[in-house]
Design an enzyme around this catalytic site. Structure first.
Site, PDB file in Angstrom:
ATOM      1  N   LEU B  90       0.821  -1.210   0.000  1.00  0.00           N
ATOM      2  CA  LEU B  90       0.000   0.000   0.000  1.00  0.00           C
ATOM      3  C   LEU B  90       0.855   1.260   0.000  1.00  0.00           C
ATOM      4  CD1 LEU B  90      -2.916  -0.844   2.433  1.00  0.00           C
ATOM      5  CD2 LEU B  90      -2.958  -0.756  -0.043  1.00  0.00           C
ATOM      6  N   CYS B  91       1.915   1.237  -0.800  1.00  0.00           N
ATOM      7  CA  CYS B  91       2.688   2.482  -0.892  1.00  0.00           C
ATOM      8  C   CYS B  91       2.996   2.760  -2.356  1.00  0.00           C
ATOM      9  CB  CYS B  91       3.936   2.427  -0.035  1.00  0.00           C
ATOM     10  SG  CYS B  91       4.810   0.880  -0.132  1.00  0.00           S
ATOM     11  N   GLY B  92       1.986   2.665  -3.189  1.00  0.00           N
ATOM     12  CA  GLY B  92       2.139   3.030  -4.585  1.00  0.00           C
ATOM     13  C   GLY B  92       3.150   2.138  -5.278  1.00  0.00           C
TER      14      GLY B  92
END
Lengths: 132, 295
Positions: B90-92
């Protein structure tokens, strides 16, 4: 009044101290040495021990360092310590843990060279423990 | 056509998601600041380390006793890639960008007929790389338990790397991490740490005292021998710090756009919901009126 020079104590995490000092006692691997202003350029490795810094105003600060090296120039003295804390903040359990780890390392050491090196390190640590 | 109840449920669920992403964004922002501070605080050490190394390297290089960590083993058959990624997703594109760079590097090395070994730091990179290079991954380091990256963690990895080097497991070591440029830009980077690249030293050395005037205690070679392994630990430490700042930056960006997207989605759904509600009311009215007319 003796001349002062800039003393910096740096650990990997942060810059611990940067101040004007008159006299700094370093635990060099080849023996303790006192650094004052206008010292000849020297580079030395540091054994675990206590660094004593006397500032301009005469107060003495003591720091515990665990290995590292010092870069001494006429106007600056930079001590790059692997880990350093003020003597009042020393964590005795941490120190005991280090000693235990080193003792285990010593038991695991394969060749003589390594054994001597670790034994030496261990003795530095125990002296340090006795001192604080 | 979804019923009114379905629409209501969906709006509620998107709203809940938006709250989560919003919270994650704020947490990432707070963590980013801390990570940035940590990276900043670590800078003096690595800078001075660079200076000292430059000085001392000038005094020692060229001799036959130049340590292997600096001179290399003389060939470049086996490569070790240390790939540092995050523990969480969930960090691009943060993890996949680093992994892509490492993958391209690995492929080109294999195409050149070299042997490649991979050391994964962080779970995500391992997950991505093991699909293609499972047999080449020799080890992985887990930092999930670690709240804040300390020098101890870096030291541990460095020890592992140096241990492998001493056993002759590889000739060249490259470190993969993401450099933190700004909150919106993180650049995946490859950095060669073994053999230590000499040009670095030269550029950093200018304006410094000539190496020859130094006294060395015990002597230059043994200081260098002590210094080089430490330098590797410092480089890894720096990479880990840069990485954690980048991770938080990337997460902040990703969560910001997720929150915005959720907002847009809520608007759209609300619009459909209102239209449908109105249509239903109109329909009921027509039914009542036409019922009354029929009487």
């Amino acid at each position: 009044m003796a001349d002062s020079f800039n003393f910096e104590l740096v650990s990997p995490e942060r810059l611990l101290v940067s101040e004007a000092a008159v006299e700094v006692v370093l635990p060099g691997t080849d023996g303790e040495m006192t650094v004052m202003a206008h010292h000849a350029p020297v580079m030395t490795t540091i054994k675990p021990g206590i660094v004593e810094v006397r500032t301009d105003s005469g107060t003495i600060n003591r720091y515990v360092v665990f290995g590292g090296f010092a870069d001494i120039l006429p106007e600056v003295c930079t001590l790059l310590a692997e880990s350093a804390v003020h003597v009042d903040d020393i964590d005795r359990t941490d120190l005991a843990q280090r000693i235990q780890n080193t003792t285990e390392d010593l038991a695991d050491a394969k060749d003589e060279m390594e054994k001597t090196r670790i034994a030496e390190y261990l003795s530095h640590l125990t002296t340090l423990q006795a001192a604080v | 056509m979804p019923s009114l109840k379905d629409l209501r449920n969906r709006i509620a669920s998107v709203k809940a998601t938006q709250k989560i992403t919003k919270a994650m964004q704020m947490v990432a922002a707070a963590k980013l600041r801390r990570a940035q501070d940590a990276a900043e605080a670590a800078r003096p050490y690595s800078q001075r380390m660079g200076k000292v190394l430059a000085n001392i390297a000038g005094a020692v290089t060229g001799g036959a006793d130049t340590p292997k960590l600096m001179a290399g083993t003389g060939n470049d058959q086996t490569h070790l890639l240390v790939v540092c990624t995050a523990e969480r997703g969930l960090c691009g594109g943060f993890n996949s960008q680093i992994a892509r760079l490492a993958r391209e590097h690995t492929r080109s090395l294999i195409a050149d007929g070299k042997d490649v070994k991979i050391l994964c730091v962080g779970k995500k990179g391992y997950d991505i790389l093991r699909r293609e290079f499972a047999s080449r991954i020799i080890d992985r380091v887990d930092l999930r338990e670690v709240k804040r990256v300390g020098f101890v963690n870096a030291d541990e990895i460095a020890r592992k790397v140096i241990g492998l080097f001493d056993e002759g497991e590889f000739d060249v070591c490259t470190l993969f991490y993401s450099e933190f440029k700004s909150v919106i830009s993180q650049i995946p980077t490859a950095m060669k740490i073994i053999p230590a690249s000499a040009p670095d030293f030269e550029t950093e050395a200018d304006g410094e005292l000539d190496a020859s005037v130094y006294d060395y205690e015990p002597d230059a070679a043994s200081i260098l021998g002590d210094l080089l392994p430490r330098n590797i630990a410092v480089q890894i430490f720096r990479a880990l710090l840069e990485n954690s700042a980048s991770e938080q930056g990337a997460r902040m960006g990703a969560m910001d756009s997720a929150t915005r997207n959720a907002g847009e989605m809520i608007d759209k759904l609300t619009l459909t919901y209102n239209r449908q509600r109105q249509a239903q009311i109109t329909k009921e009215l027509i039914e009542i009126i036409s019922g009354a007319e029929a009487l």
